[in-house]
Enzyme design. Structure first.
Site, PDB file in Angstrom:
ATOM      1  N   HIS A 184       0.818  -1.221   0.000  1.00 39.80           N
ATOM      2  CA  HIS A 184       0.000   0.000   0.000  1.00 39.80           C
ATOM      3  C   HIS A 184       0.848   1.265   0.000  1.00 39.80           C
ATOM      4  O   HIS A 184       0.462   2.278  -0.581  1.00 39.80           O
ATOM      5  CB  HIS A 184      -0.958  -0.011   1.203  1.00 39.80           C
ATOM      6  N   ARG A 221     -10.310   6.007  -2.752  1.00 39.28           N
ATOM      7  CA  ARG A 221     -10.026   5.254  -1.528  1.00 39.28           C
ATOM      8  C   ARG A 221     -10.344   6.122  -0.313  1.00 39.28           C
ATOM      9  O   ARG A 221      -9.542   6.957   0.090  1.00 39.28           O
ATOM     10  CB  ARG A 221      -8.555   4.828  -1.499  1.00 39.28           C
ATOM     11  N   ARG A 227     -15.092   3.998  -2.785  1.00 43.49           N
ATOM     12  CA  ARG A 227     -14.987   2.696  -2.132  1.00 43.49           C
ATOM     13  C   ARG A 227     -15.104   2.915  -0.637  1.00 43.49           C
ATOM     14  O   ARG A 227     -14.393   3.748  -0.071  1.00 43.49           O
ATOM     15  CB  ARG A 227     -13.645   2.019  -2.454  1.00 43.49           C
ATOM     16  N   ASN A 271      -4.497  -6.297  -7.239  1.00 40.25           N
ATOM     17  CA  ASN A 271      -3.407  -6.441  -6.268  1.00 40.25           C
ATOM     18  C   ASN A 271      -3.711  -7.555  -5.268  1.00 40.25           C
ATOM     19  O   ASN A 271      -2.935  -8.501  -5.095  1.00 40.25           O
ATOM     20  CB  ASN A 271      -3.178  -5.118  -5.527  1.00 40.25           C
ATOM     21  N   ARG A 319       1.861 -10.219  -0.911  1.00 42.24           N
ATOM     22  CA  ARG A 319       2.426  -9.174  -1.766  1.00 42.24           C
ATOM     23  C   ARG A 319       3.454  -8.320  -1.037  1.00 42.24           C
ATOM     24  O   ARG A 319       4.240  -7.612  -1.666  1.00 42.24           O
ATOM     25  CB  ARG A 319       1.318  -8.296  -2.327  1.00 42.24           C
ATOM     26  N   CYS A 360      -9.239  -2.020 -11.518  1.00 42.58           N
ATOM     27  CA  CYS A 360      -8.761  -0.805 -10.840  1.00 42.58           C
ATOM     28  C   CYS A 360      -7.515  -1.071  -9.999  1.00 42.58           C
ATOM     29  O   CYS A 360      -7.186  -0.303  -9.113  1.00 42.58           O
ATOM     30  CB  CYS A 360      -9.864  -0.190  -9.983  1.00 42.58           C
TER      31      CYS A 360
END
Length: 501
Positions: free
Chosen positions: A112, A219, A255, A379, A390, A427
């Site tokens: 992130h 976000r 979101r 992701n 990740r 996205c």
């Protein structure tokens, strides 16, 4: 949690009471804690030594009068920040005008902090081993994220070569900027929708700079991450209204808050703080549904902010249709509550879901009749499909968006959504890379929401592309996947004059 640990504070105070200065007391407790933690066999717990060292060092700086972190004191010149790792909230504390790059010993392409940095226009290079040992304070650095290189203490010849390459890249950027008013239309006349991802009020300006079609992912958690306390409904409403005002007639997809995992909030008590797999734990829609009050406040703020307009809202990390149903019911209940009190409401509410958990793809027939759009978060989806964290630098090389497994999975979403009249958008970071975006278009995906910096390169790629020819080629590749899918797609792009620079 360490900072508020009673035992840690008590030991420091006892050392001060015994006659030591505050600095000496902190150092004594730090040394003794270090000795105890070195005896721990568990590598996860042993790794927390970095956190304790950081905490003790911060406290030492404060009691010795060296107030503030580098971020709080301000960057005096153009700076490249070097760290073992960073959280997204920490990065946001730095002055964007001075912060020219970030080097991390850990980190990954889809962590992130990397996503936030790209949204800020700050180059980030992760997995740079021993960088804190090899680079000293004040060293000149040349950072080329595109090539994955960093040069420390370069020679004059290296600086000159770097400057030449930089000028070429800036000219290329000027070409991309000239595409601002051009639509992303393929050579064979197919119009795509290219939107941007955002999370801060200032990010909305990227719409005018890039000529993007809207914001495909806003976000909302960034406001929560940078706040010392839970943002009030009024503060949330003000942010959402400002974003909608700035976007004008271009759509904005909000979101709902996606916190938990590596986006922990210090003011939100979490019963399961020691999760073994936080990315697959108590986060996103799971947390929001359990903490209904948090989601009700956000729902009310969004509904009031979008009064007289269309509200596009989607729920993150939905793994089963009933989670979407509950979240939608919560929003509808708040709409009824506001309507009963004479509040002005949105003219329309379009609900959508994020597909990040592979299980949801097996229940599309149940979900699709209830949603207006489906957004794929590549992701998280990729790490769940590959069972590869990740954020783990050792697994980053396995994280290939152009593997046949990922592409075949995404292909399975195209026909059902099209038949149901549901918009399908990618996205994640995957859509912001020209070669990967080309592959997505070849699968039949027409909507991308990407980092603002990628809009120019993606438009250039789209306008150089024959979609029909690509679609036929992708079908052949996926029928009998080559060992090197990335190489095969790159070769096709070169042969067909597709711009991937």
């Amino acid at each position: 949690m360490f900072a508020y640990d009673e035992g840690w504070a008590r030991r420091i105070n006892e050392a001060i009471d015994s006659g030591l200065t505050a600095e000496a007391a902190i150092e004594r407790v730090q040394q003794r804690t270090r000795m105890r933690m070195r005896q721990i066999d568990d590598p996860l717990l042993a790794d927390r030594m970095h956190d304790l060292e950081d905490l003790s060092n911060r406290l030492l700086r404060i009691v010795s009068g060296q107030m503030g972190t580098a971020a709080q004191m301000g960057l005096r010149q153009d700076t490249i920040l070097i760290a073992r790792n960073l959280g997204p909230a920490e990065l946001l504390e730095y002055d964007r005008r001075r912060l020219k790059g970030v080097l991390l010993e850990e980190g990954s392409l889809t962590a992130h902090v990397t996503i936030v940095a790209r949204a800020m226009g700050v180059p980030v290079l992760g997995r740079v081993r021993d960088v804190r040992r090899l680079v000293g304070e004040g060293d000149l650095l040349l950072l080329d994220v595109t090539a994955g290189n960093v040069f420390a203490r370069p020679s004059a010849a290296m600086e000159e070569a770097f400057q030449t390459a930089l000028e070429l890249r800036q000219k290329r950027r000027a070409v991309f900027a000239a595409l601002k008013s051009e639509a992303p239309v393929t050579k064979d006349g197919h119009r795509l929708t290219v939107m941007v991802n955002a999370g801060l009020r200032d990010d909305v300006s990227a719409l005018d700079v890039t000529g993007a079609d809207g914001i495909g992912l806003f976000r909302t958690e960034f406001q929560f991450l940078v706040s010392a306390t839970l943002p009030s409904r009024e503060r949330q409403q003000r942010l959402y209204r400002d974003v909608l005002d700035a976007a004008g007639d271009r759509p904005v997809v909000f979101r709902t808050v996606d916190i938990g995992g590596d986006k922990a909030l210090p003011y939100l008590n979490k019963e399961d703080a020691d999760e073994e797999n936080p990315a697959m734990g108590w986060r996103a829609i799971r947390l929001a549904l359990e903490r209904g009050g948090l989601m009700k406040v956000q729902a009310r703020a969004l509904l009031e902010a979008a009064a007289g307009r269309t509200l596009n809202v989607m729920f993150p990390m939905v793994s089963e249709p009933w989670e979407f149903d509950e979240a939608r019911a919560l929003f509808e209940a708040q709409r009824d509550w506001l309507g009963a009190r004479g509040k002005k409401l949105p003219t329309d509410i379009r609900y959508g879901a994020m597909l990040e958990v592979p299980a949801l793809a097996e229940q599309l027939d149940v979900l699709l009749p209830n949603i207006a759009f489906l957004s794929v978060g590549t992701n998280d989806l990729t790490q769940f499909l590959f069972a590869a964290d990740r954020a783990n630098p050792k697994l980053a090389e396995r994280y290939d968006w152009l593997s046949a497994a990922i592409l075949r999975f995404l292909l399975k979403l195209v026909e059902p959504t099209r038949a149901a009249g549901v918009q399908l958008t990618v996205c994640g970071e995957m859509g912001g890379r020209p070669l990967e975006a080309m592959a997505l278009i070849g699968l039949g995906i027409d909507r991308l929401s990407i980092t603002p910096a990628a809009v120019g390169p993606i438009k250039a790629m789209v306008r150089s592309l024959d979609r029909a020819a690509l679609t036929a080629h992708m079908a052949a590749l996926l029928k009998a996947p080559p060992r090197d899918m990335r190489g095969a797609l790159s070769a096709w792009a070169t042969e067909n004059g597709v711009e991937l620079a």
